[in-house]
Write a protein that holds these residues in place. Structure first.
Motif, mmCIF file in Angstrom:
data_model
loop_
_atom_site.group_PDB
_atom_site.id
_atom_site.type_symbol
_atom_site.label_atom_id
_atom_site.label_comp_id
_atom_site.label_asym_id
_atom_site.label_seq_id
_atom_site.Cartn_x
_atom_site.Cartn_y
_atom_site.Cartn_z
ATOM 1 N N PHE A 74 7.245 25.213 -22.641
ATOM 2 C CA PHE A 74 8.315 24.253 -22.450
ATOM 3 C C PHE A 74 8.026 23.318 -21.278
ATOM 4 O O PHE A 74 8.391 22.148 -21.333
ATOM 5 C CB PHE A 74 9.678 24.918 -22.279
ATOM 6 N N LYS A 75 7.378 23.828 -20.225
ATOM 7 C CA LYS A 75 7.007 22.960 -19.109
ATOM 8 C C LYS A 75 6.152 21.804 -19.621
ATOM 9 O O LYS A 75 6.340 20.663 -19.235
ATOM 10 C CB LYS A 75 6.238 23.734 -18.037
ATOM 11 N N SER A 76 5.218 22.131 -20.486
ATOM 12 C CA SER A 76 4.334 21.119 -21.057
ATOM 13 C C SER A 76 5.116 20.135 -21.923
ATOM 14 O O SER A 76 4.908 18.921 -21.851
ATOM 15 C CB SER A 76 3.237 21.810 -21.875
ATOM 16 N N ILE A 77 6.026 20.663 -22.725
ATOM 17 C CA ILE A 77 6.853 19.795 -23.572
ATOM 18 C C ILE A 77 7.728 18.896 -22.712
ATOM 19 O O ILE A 77 7.846 17.698 -22.963
ATOM 20 C CB ILE A 77 7.710 20.650 -24.533
ATOM 21 N N ARG A 109 5.913 15.943 -21.382
ATOM 22 C CA ARG A 109 5.585 14.933 -22.393
ATOM 23 C C ARG A 109 6.805 14.146 -22.863
ATOM 24 O O ARG A 109 6.674 12.984 -23.208
ATOM 25 C CB ARG A 109 4.896 15.581 -23.591
ATOM 26 N N ILE A 110 7.978 14.779 -22.900
ATOM 27 C CA ILE A 110 9.139 14.090 -23.476
ATOM 28 C C ILE A 110 10.026 13.399 -22.444
ATOM 29 O O ILE A 110 10.936 12.676 -22.826
ATOM 30 C CB ILE A 110 10.004 15.046 -24.335
ATOM 31 N N ARG A 111 9.744 13.573 -21.159
ATOM 32 C CA ARG A 111 10.677 13.030 -20.173
ATOM 33 C C ARG A 111 10.798 11.513 -20.251
ATOM 34 O O ARG A 111 11.902 10.980 -20.159
ATOM 35 C CB ARG A 111 10.337 13.487 -18.763
ATOM 36 N N VAL A 112 9.726 10.785 -20.449
ATOM 37 C CA VAL A 112 9.818 9.320 -20.529
ATOM 38 C C VAL A 112 10.458 8.882 -21.846
ATOM 39 O O VAL A 112 11.418 8.095 -21.832
ATOM 40 C CB VAL A 112 8.446 8.662 -20.285
ATOM 41 N N VAL A 140 17.154 20.502 -17.565
ATOM 42 C CA VAL A 140 16.346 20.897 -18.716
ATOM 43 C C VAL A 140 14.978 20.215 -18.732
ATOM 44 O O VAL A 140 13.998 20.817 -19.161
ATOM 45 C CB VAL A 140 17.117 20.605 -20.032
ATOM 46 N N ILE A 141 14.910 18.985 -18.270
ATOM 47 C CA ILE A 141 13.652 18.237 -18.344
ATOM 48 C C ILE A 141 12.932 18.184 -16.994
ATOM 49 O O ILE A 141 11.749 18.505 -16.891
ATOM 50 C CB ILE A 141 13.885 16.794 -18.862
#
Length: 184
Positions: free
Chosen positions: A4-7, A10-13, A104-105
């Motif tokens: 999830f850290k990796s996800i 990647r999805i924060r922007v 969460v992010i």
């Protein structure tokens, strides 16, 4: 948790762009809310700009400038900007969503980046022990054998931190249109 850290990184922007659409849909700005929001947005932009002019990503552990006060001044600036726009929106749902998104992010993203820094720079644990993750120190931490560091306009340009100011201006323009349409 590692995947999830990796996800999250990647999805924060992209999530920021999705959230902006949600934000503009729910926002009900007024002239006073727009003006009050500047008390958070402008310092947030200044902090991000200041921090970006010190950091040499992946080549050295930055411990000077704002990084002597907090390990994450860029995220701290982003938080100020986000909650400034929360004030501008005049919508508690947006503020709650911002808190949830941060938890969460951004928290997993920060932890993931710290894992990378710990693996890359042996001095990271010493730095982390003396400099808080987000809430800043009052007095900057000093590290022996560390060059003093200085604001670098070249680094500011390299990291394209001016995009945060342009994005904020675009959001203010959209909020101004939203306000104007509501008073017509």
């Amino acid at each position: 948790m590692k995947p999830f850290k990796s996800i999250a990184r990647r999805i924060r922007v992209p999530m920021g762009f999705v959230f902006t659409a949600f934000f503009l849909w729910l926002a009900r700005p007024t002239i006073p809310s727009l003006l009050w929001s500047l008390l958070l947005v402008l310092p947030g932009l200044a902090l991000r700009g200041y921090a970006s002019a010190y950091i040499k990503k992946n080549s050295e552990l930055t411990r000077t400038g704002p990084y002597a006060y907090t390990r994450n001044p860029l995220y701290q600036g982003s938080i100020l900007i986000a909650f400034g726009f929360g004030v501008a929106s005049r919508n508690w749902i947006i503020v709650v969503a911002l808190v949830v998104l941060f938890l969460v992010i951004y928290l997993p993203t920060i932890r993931s980046e710290e894992d990378f820094l710990r693996a890359t720079f042996p001095e990271f644990d010493q730095y982390a022990a003396r400099v808080p993750r987000l809430l800043p120190r009052i007095i900057p931490a000093k590290f022996p054998n560390t060059a003093p560091g200085a604001f670098s306009a070249a680094l500011y340009r390299k990291h394209r931190e001016y995009n945060a100011a342009m994005g904020s201006a675009a959001i203010y323009a959209a909020l101004a249109v939203r306000w104007w349409l509501s008073v017509r």
